[in-house]
Design an enzyme around this catalytic site. Structure first.
Site, PDB file in Angstrom:
ATOM      1  N   GLY A  90      13.369   5.874   7.294  1.00 14.26           N
ATOM      2  CA  GLY A  90      13.974   5.480   8.568  1.00 14.26           C
ATOM      3  C   GLY A  90      14.421   4.026   8.593  1.00 14.26           C
ATOM      4  O   GLY A  90      15.312   3.657   9.362  1.00 14.26           O
TER       5      GLY A  90
ATOM      6  N   GLU B 222      17.707   4.097   6.976  1.00 11.58           N
ATOM      7  CA  GLU B 222      18.581   4.805   7.923  1.00 11.58           C
ATOM      8  C   GLU B 222      19.001   3.880   9.071  1.00 11.58           C
ATOM      9  O   GLU B 222      20.137   3.933   9.537  1.00 11.58           O
ATOM     10  CB  GLU B 222      17.874   6.060   8.436  1.00 11.58           C
ATOM     11  CG  GLU B 222      17.717   7.099   7.324  1.00 11.58           C
ATOM     12  CD  GLU B 222      16.925   8.321   7.744  1.00 11.58           C
ATOM     13  OE1 GLU B 222      15.718   8.165   8.030  1.00 11.58           O
ATOM     14  OE2 GLU B 222      17.503   9.418   7.796  1.00 11.58           O
TER      15      GLU B 222
ATOM     16  N   ALA C  55       9.883   5.589   9.082  1.00  2.80           N
ATOM     17  CA  ALA C  55       9.246   6.093  10.293  1.00  2.80           C
ATOM     18  C   ALA C  55       7.736   6.021  10.058  1.00  2.80           C
ATOM     19  O   ALA C  55       7.278   6.023   8.907  1.00  2.80           O
ATOM     20  CB  ALA C  55       9.681   7.528  10.543  1.00  2.80           C
TER      21      ALA C  55
ATOM     22  N   GLU D 271      11.860  10.387   1.429  1.00  3.22           N
ATOM     23  CA  GLU D 271      11.324  11.501   2.221  1.00  3.22           C
ATOM     24  C   GLU D 271      10.941  12.722   1.394  1.00  3.22           C
ATOM     25  O   GLU D 271       9.992  13.433   1.726  1.00  3.22           O
ATOM     26  CB  GLU D 271      12.330  11.914   3.312  1.00  3.22           C
ATOM     27  CG  GLU D 271      12.380  10.963   4.504  1.00  3.22           C
ATOM     28  CD  GLU D 271      13.357   9.815   4.323  1.00  3.22           C
ATOM     29  OE1 GLU D 271      13.793   9.549   3.179  1.00  3.22           O
ATOM     30  OE2 GLU D 271      13.683   9.172   5.333  1.00  3.22           O
TER      31      GLU D 271
HETATM   32  N1  CO8 Z   1       4.284   4.640   8.040  1.00  2.00           N
HETATM   33  C1  CO8 Z   1       3.051   4.248   8.396  1.00  2.00           C
HETATM   34  N2  CO8 Z   1       2.364   3.267   7.780  1.00  2.00           N
HETATM   35  C2  CO8 Z   1       2.973   2.651   6.747  1.00  2.00           C
HETATM   36  C3  CO8 Z   1       4.257   2.995   6.320  1.00  2.00           C
HETATM   37  C4  CO8 Z   1       4.941   4.046   7.033  1.00  2.00           C
HETATM   38  N3  CO8 Z   1       6.188   4.441   6.710  1.00  2.00           N
HETATM   39  N4  CO8 Z   1       4.593   2.223   5.269  1.00  2.00           N
HETATM   40  C5  CO8 Z   1       3.534   1.392   5.047  1.00  2.00           C
HETATM   41  N5  CO8 Z   1       2.553   1.656   5.938  1.00  2.00           N
HETATM   42  C6  CO8 Z   1       1.262   0.998   6.051  1.00  2.00           C
HETATM   43  C7  CO8 Z   1       0.320   1.464   4.939  1.00  2.00           C
HETATM   44  O1  CO8 Z   1      -0.295   2.687   5.281  1.00  2.00           O
HETATM   45  C8  CO8 Z   1      -0.654   0.305   4.887  1.00  2.00           C
HETATM   46  O2  CO8 Z   1      -1.558   0.435   5.945  1.00  2.00           O
HETATM   47  P1  CO8 Z   1      -3.148   0.102   5.686  1.00  2.00           P
HETATM   48  O3  CO8 Z   1      -3.176  -1.346   5.294  1.00  2.00           O
HETATM   49  O4  CO8 Z   1      -3.757   0.370   7.037  1.00  2.00           O
HETATM   50  O5  CO8 Z   1      -3.594   1.025   4.603  1.00  2.00           O
HETATM   51  C9  CO8 Z   1       0.224  -0.913   5.197  1.00  2.00           C
HETATM   52  O6  CO8 Z   1       1.408  -0.405   5.829  1.00  2.00           O
HETATM   53  C10 CO8 Z   1       0.651  -1.667   3.953  1.00  2.00           C
HETATM   54  O7  CO8 Z   1       1.244  -0.736   3.061  1.00  2.00           O
HETATM   55  P2  CO8 Z   1       0.736  -0.543   1.543  1.00  2.00           P
HETATM   56  O8  CO8 Z   1      -0.678  -0.931   1.390  1.00  2.00           O
HETATM   57  O9  CO8 Z   1       1.148   0.834   1.120  1.00  2.00           O
HETATM   58  O10 CO8 Z   1       1.652  -1.643   0.822  1.00  2.00           O
HETATM   59  P3  CO8 Z   1       2.154  -1.615  -0.693  1.00  2.00           P
HETATM   60  O11 CO8 Z   1       2.737  -2.962  -0.952  1.00  2.00           O
HETATM   61  O12 CO8 Z   1       1.105  -1.110  -1.603  1.00  2.00           O
HETATM   62  O13 CO8 Z   1       3.352  -0.523  -0.702  1.00  2.00           O
HETATM   63  C11 CO8 Z   1       5.310   0.557   0.179  1.00  2.00           C
HETATM   64  C12 CO8 Z   1       4.506  -0.749   0.072  1.00  2.00           C
HETATM   65  C13 CO8 Z   1       5.852   0.952  -1.196  1.00  2.00           C
HETATM   66  C14 CO8 Z   1       6.457   0.307   1.136  1.00  2.00           C
HETATM   67  C15 CO8 Z   1       4.374   1.676   0.699  1.00  2.00           C
HETATM   68  O14 CO8 Z   1       3.737   1.224   1.880  1.00  2.00           O
HETATM   69  C16 CO8 Z   1       5.085   2.960   1.035  1.00  2.00           C
HETATM   70  O15 CO8 Z   1       5.410   3.728   0.144  1.00  2.00           O
HETATM   71  N6  CO8 Z   1       5.301   3.210   2.355  1.00  2.00           N
HETATM   72  C17 CO8 Z   1       5.886   4.444   2.817  1.00  2.00           C
HETATM   73  C18 CO8 Z   1       7.361   4.461   2.541  1.00  2.00           C
HETATM   74  C19 CO8 Z   1       7.951   5.778   3.005  1.00  2.00           C
HETATM   75  O16 CO8 Z   1       7.640   6.854   2.483  1.00  2.00           O
HETATM   76  N7  CO8 Z   1       8.828   5.691   4.005  1.00  2.00           N
HETATM   77  C20 CO8 Z   1       9.477   6.845   4.550  1.00  2.00           C
HETATM   78  C21 CO8 Z   1       8.685   7.367   5.698  1.00  2.00           C
HETATM   79  S1  CO8 Z   1       9.292   8.931   6.274  1.00  2.00           S
HETATM   80  C22 CO8 Z   1      10.639   8.517   7.136  1.00  2.00           C
HETATM   81  O17 CO8 Z   1      11.013   7.392   7.292  1.00  2.00           O
HETATM   82  C23 CO8 Z   1      11.318   9.672   7.725  1.00  2.00           C
HETATM   83  C24 CO8 Z   1      12.580   9.262   8.440  1.00  2.00           C
HETATM   84  C25 CO8 Z   1      13.062  10.351   9.288  1.00  2.00           C
HETATM   85  C26 CO8 Z   1      12.058  10.593  10.345  1.00  2.00           C
HETATM   86  C27 CO8 Z   1      12.608  11.298  11.489  1.00  2.00           C
HETATM   87  C28 CO8 Z   1      11.549  11.603  12.557  1.00  2.00           C
HETATM   88  C29 CO8 Z   1      10.148  11.143  12.280  1.00  2.00           C
END
Ligand code: CO8
Length: 256
Positions: free
Chosen positions: A112, A115, A66, A135
């Site tokens: 998500g 999921e 998400a 999460e």
């Molecule tokens: N949300 C928003 N932006 C994201 C997300 C995300 N989940 N994942 C990546 N991005 C963005 C980064 O912020 C970055 O943006 P910017 O270039 O502007 O800084 C861009 O995508 C590229 O990402 P990274 O630079 O971080 O890329 P890396 O190769 O270094 O890392 C990863 C890749 C490991 C995937 C890393 O981006 C990461 O850890 N992302 C988050 C993963 C995460 O925690 N996902 C779970 C999110 S919470 C969720 O899904 C809850 C589900 C239930 C929700 C129910 C209602 C909301």
């Protein structure tokens, strides 16, 4: 038909839906969730389609979760509403689709994103894919059905380990857990998904719809799903949620 952030192609009665929001690794914001909902409604009603493949654009990400930036400032009520709306518009909707959905996991399937793949009926992963429910590293729990569907697919012990550790697993481990049905090279991912769709299409579409409905009668919509939404919402009122989401947005490790 045109849907924001989605490309849809139809070939030999197989629809391929590609999610494309590169600036956030295809993270699901409200706009993408609404677009996917509209696409599923349309595909369900489209006689020219028998099977749907869902994948992410590029080689890096299926869906990285998400959109954290979208909900980082939400309170408990907004968090619970977001979860409930997402269930209704997308996750429960794809699980209850009238046609089989194959998730073709081309890269990160996190939060998500995993999921969503788990709400599909079967999953094929590229050997480069990484899967996880991170999460708890954000001070949250999976809020889009993950606490229920992961347990159903891999069993309670492995699901608990994945959620409590917030760690990612590789595609080979996901296959050994039964989380994905098949692992192939990145180049073979869409051909393999199309081949699986071809094996489905030899059989009755009416019977497919009935299989999905019968399986879902036992696995979908129980008390665990309702409990997950309430507990997910409650996380938004905690200091850990503020710390976890702030740390992600500030690109640092959280201090819990
Ligand atoms: N949300 C928003 N932006 C994201 C997300 C995300 N989940 N994942 C990546 N991005 C963005 C980064 O912020 C970055 O943006 P910017 O270039 O502007 O800084 C861009 O995508 C590229 O990402 P990274 O630079 O971080 O890329 P890396 O190769 O270094 O890392 C990863 C890749 C490991 C995937 C890393 O981006 C990461 O850890 N992302 C988050 C993963 C995460 O925690 N996902 C779970 C999110 S919470 C969720 O899904 C809850 C589900 C239930 C929700 C129910 C209602 C909301």
């Amino acid at each position: 038909m045109e849907f924001p952030h989605l490309h849809i192609s139809i070939d030999q009665r197989i629809a391929t839906v590609t999610m494309d929001r590169p600036k956030a690794l295809n993270a699901l914001n409200k706009e993408v969730i609404s677009a996917l909902h509209a696409a599923i409604e349309w595909l369900d009603a489209e006689d020219a389609v028998r099977v749907v493949i869902l994948t992410g654009a590029g080689e890096k990400s299926f869906v990285a979760g998400a959109d954290i930036a979208e909900f980082a400032s939400f309170d408990a009520k907004q968090g619970q509403d977001l979860s409930a709306t997402g269930h209704q518009l997308l996750f429960d909707r794809v699980a209850a689709a009238k046609k089989p959905y194959i998730a073709a996991i081309n890269g990160f399937a996190l939060g998500g994103g995993l999921e969503l793949a788990m709400a599909c009926h079967v999953r094929i992963a590229a050997e480069t894919a990484r899967l996880g429910l991170p999460e708890t590293s954000l001070g949250l729990i999976p809020g889009y059905g993950g606490t229920q569907r992961l347990v159903q697919l891999v069993g309670k012990g492995r699901a608990m380990e994945m959620m409590l550790s917030a760690s990612m697993i590789d595609a080979a481990t996901a296959e050994s857990y039964g989380l994905v049905n098949q692992v192939v090279s990145p180049e073979e991912l869409l051909p393999a998904a199309n081949a699986m769709a071809g094996t489905f299409m030899k059989n009755s579409g009416q019977a497919h719809k009935a299989v999905i409905e019968a399986v879902n009668a036992a696995t979908e919509g129980g008390a665990g799903f309702t409990s997950e939404q309430a507990l997910f919402g409650a996380c938004f009122a905690t200091e850990d949620f503020i710390e976890g989401t702030s740390a992600f947005l500030e690109k640092r490790k959280p201090r819990f």
